[in-house]
Design a protein around this motif. Structure first.
Motif, PDB file in Angstrom:
ATOM      1  N   ALA A 113      -0.579   3.681  11.486  1.00  0.00           N
ATOM      2  CA  ALA A 113      -0.410   3.390  10.133  1.00  0.00           C
ATOM      3  C   ALA A 113      -1.051   2.020   9.701  1.00  0.00           C
ATOM      4  N   SER A 114      -0.745   1.074  10.401  1.00  0.00           N
ATOM      5  CA  SER A 114      -1.209  -0.235  10.003  1.00  0.00           C
ATOM      6  C   SER A 114      -2.703  -0.509   9.890  1.00  0.00           C
ATOM      7  N   THR A 115      -3.614   0.539  10.663  1.00  0.00           N
ATOM      8  CA  THR A 115      -4.877   0.587  10.935  1.00  0.00           C
ATOM      9  C   THR A 115      -5.705   1.311   9.791  1.00  0.00           C
ATOM     10  N   VAL A 116      -5.094   2.249   9.143  1.00  0.00           N
ATOM     11  CA  VAL A 116      -5.351   3.401   8.442  1.00  0.00           C
ATOM     12  C   VAL A 116      -5.713   2.700   7.059  1.00  0.00           C
ATOM     13  N   ASP A 117      -6.781   2.933   6.462  1.00  0.00           N
ATOM     14  CA  ASP A 117      -7.580   2.270   5.307  1.00  0.00           C
ATOM     15  C   ASP A 117      -7.295   3.567   4.236  1.00  0.00           C
ATOM     16  N   ALA A 118      -6.067   3.530   3.238  1.00  0.00           N
ATOM     17  CA  ALA A 118      -6.074   4.582   2.336  1.00  0.00           C
ATOM     18  C   ALA A 118      -7.088   5.060   1.585  1.00  0.00           C
ATOM     19  N   VAL A 142      -0.028   5.180   2.696  1.00  0.00           N
ATOM     20  CA  VAL A 142       0.043   5.545   4.068  1.00  0.00           C
ATOM     21  C   VAL A 142       1.000   4.760   4.603  1.00  0.00           C
ATOM     22  N   GLY A 143       1.824   5.399   5.672  1.00  0.00           N
ATOM     23  CA  GLY A 143       2.828   4.659   6.290  1.00  0.00           C
ATOM     24  C   GLY A 143       3.982   4.971   5.748  1.00  0.00           C
ATOM     25  N   PRO A 144       5.277   4.000   6.232  1.00  0.00           N
ATOM     26  CA  PRO A 144       6.724   4.316   5.961  1.00  0.00           C
ATOM     27  C   PRO A 144       6.714   4.546   4.372  1.00  0.00           C
ATOM     28  N   GLY A 145       6.156   3.760   3.428  1.00  0.00           N
ATOM     29  CA  GLY A 145       6.194   3.978   2.185  1.00  0.00           C
ATOM     30  C   GLY A 145       6.139   5.308   1.506  1.00  0.00           C
ATOM     31  N   ALA A 146       5.152   6.094   2.389  1.00  0.00           N
ATOM     32  CA  ALA A 146       4.845   7.366   1.964  1.00  0.00           C
ATOM     33  C   ALA A 146       6.103   8.365   2.268  1.00  0.00           C
ATOM     34  N   LYS A 147       6.754   8.157   3.484  1.00  0.00           N
ATOM     35  CA  LYS A 147       7.767   8.830   4.232  1.00  0.00           C
ATOM     36  C   LYS A 147       8.909   8.621   3.406  1.00  0.00           C
ATOM     37  N   ALA A 155       4.366  19.707  -1.148  1.00  0.00           N
ATOM     38  CA  ALA A 155       3.642  19.446  -2.373  1.00  0.00           C
ATOM     39  C   ALA A 155       4.730  19.561  -3.263  1.00  0.00           C
ATOM     40  N   GLU A 156       4.751  18.534  -4.449  1.00  0.00           N
ATOM     41  CA  GLU A 156       5.583  18.748  -5.580  1.00  0.00           C
ATOM     42  C   GLU A 156       4.762  18.474  -6.630  1.00  0.00           C
ATOM     43  N   ASP A 157       5.104  18.788  -7.811  1.00  0.00           N
ATOM     44  CA  ASP A 157       4.447  18.525  -9.029  1.00  0.00           C
ATOM     45  C   ASP A 157       3.524  17.213  -9.062  1.00  0.00           C
ATOM     46  N   GLY A 158       2.584  17.247  -9.046  1.00  0.00           N
ATOM     47  CA  GLY A 158       1.538  16.201  -8.815  1.00  0.00           C
ATOM     48  C   GLY A 158       1.526  15.091  -7.700  1.00  0.00           C
ATOM     49  N   THR A 159       2.276  15.563  -6.777  1.00  0.00           N
ATOM     50  CA  THR A 159       2.118  14.876  -5.379  1.00  0.00           C
ATOM     51  C   THR A 159       2.228  15.685  -4.276  1.00  0.00           C
ATOM     52  N   VAL A 160       1.296  15.326  -3.044  1.00  0.00           N
ATOM     53  CA  VAL A 160       1.373  16.146  -1.810  1.00  0.00           C
ATOM     54  C   VAL A 160       1.554  15.015  -0.874  1.00  0.00           C
ATOM     55  N   PHE A 161       2.455  15.157   0.216  1.00  0.00           N
ATOM     56  CA  PHE A 161       2.838  14.574   1.296  1.00  0.00           C
ATOM     57  C   PHE A 161       2.387  15.255   2.608  1.00  0.00           C
ATOM     58  N   PHE A 162       1.822  14.533   3.657  1.00  0.00           N
ATOM     59  CA  PHE A 162       1.584  15.050   4.718  1.00  0.00           C
ATOM     60  C   PHE A 162       1.908  13.953   6.022  1.00  0.00           C
ATOM     61  N   SER A 163       2.116  14.511   7.345  1.00  0.00           N
ATOM     62  CA  SER A 163       2.259  13.682   8.431  1.00  0.00           C
ATOM     63  C   SER A 163       1.052  14.173   9.557  1.00  0.00           C
ATOM     64  N   LYS A 164       0.630  13.418  10.107  1.00  0.00           N
ATOM     65  CA  LYS A 164      -0.256  13.510  11.209  1.00  0.00           C
ATOM     66  C   LYS A 164      -0.345  12.454  12.260  1.00  0.00           C
ATOM     67  N   GLY A 165       0.040  12.916  13.473  1.00  0.00           N
ATOM     68  CA  GLY A 165       0.216  11.982  14.359  1.00  0.00           C
ATOM     69  C   GLY A 165       1.091  10.764  14.210  1.00  0.00           C
ATOM     70  N   GLY A 166       2.336  11.473  13.626  1.00  0.00           N
ATOM     71  CA  GLY A 166       3.340  10.399  13.155  1.00  0.00           C
ATOM     72  C   GLY A 166       3.174   9.417  12.044  1.00  0.00           C
ATOM     73  N   VAL A 167       1.952   9.522  11.626  1.00  0.00           N
ATOM     74  CA  VAL A 167       1.714   8.649  10.064  1.00  0.00           C
ATOM     75  C   VAL A 167       1.778   9.382   8.829  1.00  0.00           C
ATOM     76  N   TRP A 168       2.372   9.149   8.037  1.00  0.00           N
ATOM     77  CA  TRP A 168       2.740   9.597   6.727  1.00  0.00           C
ATOM     78  C   TRP A 168       1.823   9.391   5.719  1.00  0.00           C
ATOM     79  N   VAL A 169       1.445  10.294   4.764  1.00  0.00           N
ATOM     80  CA  VAL A 169       0.518   9.913   3.788  1.00  0.00           C
ATOM     81  C   VAL A 169       1.021  10.728   2.484  1.00  0.00           C
ATOM     82  N   SER A 170       0.979   9.986   1.230  1.00  0.00           N
ATOM     83  CA  SER A 170       1.217  10.528  -0.049  1.00  0.00           C
ATOM     84  C   SER A 170      -0.008  10.392  -0.892  1.00  0.00           C
ATOM     85  N   ILE A 171      -0.233  11.324  -1.529  1.00  0.00           N
ATOM     86  CA  ILE A 171      -1.364  11.409  -2.524  1.00  0.00           C
ATOM     87  C   ILE A 171      -0.796  11.948  -3.960  1.00  0.00           C
TER      88      ILE A 171
END
Length: 188
Positions: A63-68, A116-121, A146-162
């Motif tokens: 998570a610390s190496t991912v550029d959002a 990206v990371g723990p904040g998304a989770k 997904a929720e109205d206006g937001t989507v959350f996903f995890s891949k390889g233990g890294v959480w992302v929200s858009i």
């Protein structure tokens, strides 16, 4: 002496008083009274004054190496929002766990936020605690919702929200949000 010359020093001292009163003291910002008896150490510092180390649950090395901004490009964000967006502010390498594309001041109101990371989770956990309806999304990482206006996903233990901010009906953007989540999960 004129009244203006007498009032000017008083006026200046009144303007500077809040700055002096709220500024850091010479002791490095430490509370002169010390910690309150029985109080827990601050989340920002430990007893020895150092910031706490991240635990494995808080942040994975990936998570610390991912550029959002690399997960959701400006083009992706514009397609999602359905309008032109401004470039995100450039951030130094350690702070690239968030990316925000905003609409131009001329409108329309639009913003795409990527976390990206723990904040998304944590964002997802709060949505669950509030009882918001989350719908599973297929094909976007290991698990996705997904929720109205937001989507959350995890891949390889890294959480992302858009998150998409628009002033019209969020249902209009559900399909596009799921699509951008699938694209971002493929880049993770």
């Amino acid at each position: 002496m004129t009244v203006r010359r007498l009032i000017a020093p008083l006026w200046c001292s009144l303007l500077l008083l809040p700055l002096v009163a709220c500024g850091p003291d010479d002791a490095g910002g430490a509370d002169p009274a010390g910690p309150v008896a029985g109080a827990e150490p601050s989340i920002a510092t430990t007893v020895d004054g150092d910031p706490p180390a991240a635990t494995p649950d808080e942040e994975s090395p990936a998570a610390s190496t991912v550029d959002a901004c690399a997960l959701v490009s400006k083009k992706d964000a514009e397609e999602l929002a359905g309008t032109p967006l401004d470039d995100p502010l450039e951030k130094p390498a350690p702070d690239r766990d968030t990316c925000t594309y905003t609409g131009p001041v001329s409108g329309p109101t639009a913003q795409v936020e990527v976390f990206v990371g723990p904040g998304a989770k944590k964002f997802l956990d709060i949505e669950r605690e509030l009882g918001h309806e989350l719908t599973p999304v297929s094909g976007a990482g290991d698990e996705a919702y997904a929720e109205d206006g937001t989507v959350f996903f995890s891949k390889g233990g890294v959480w992302v929200s858009i998150r998409l901010v628009r002033t019209d009906d969020p249902a209009k953007y559900r399909t596009a949000l799921a699509a951008v989540a699938r694209t971002a999960a493929g880049r993770l």
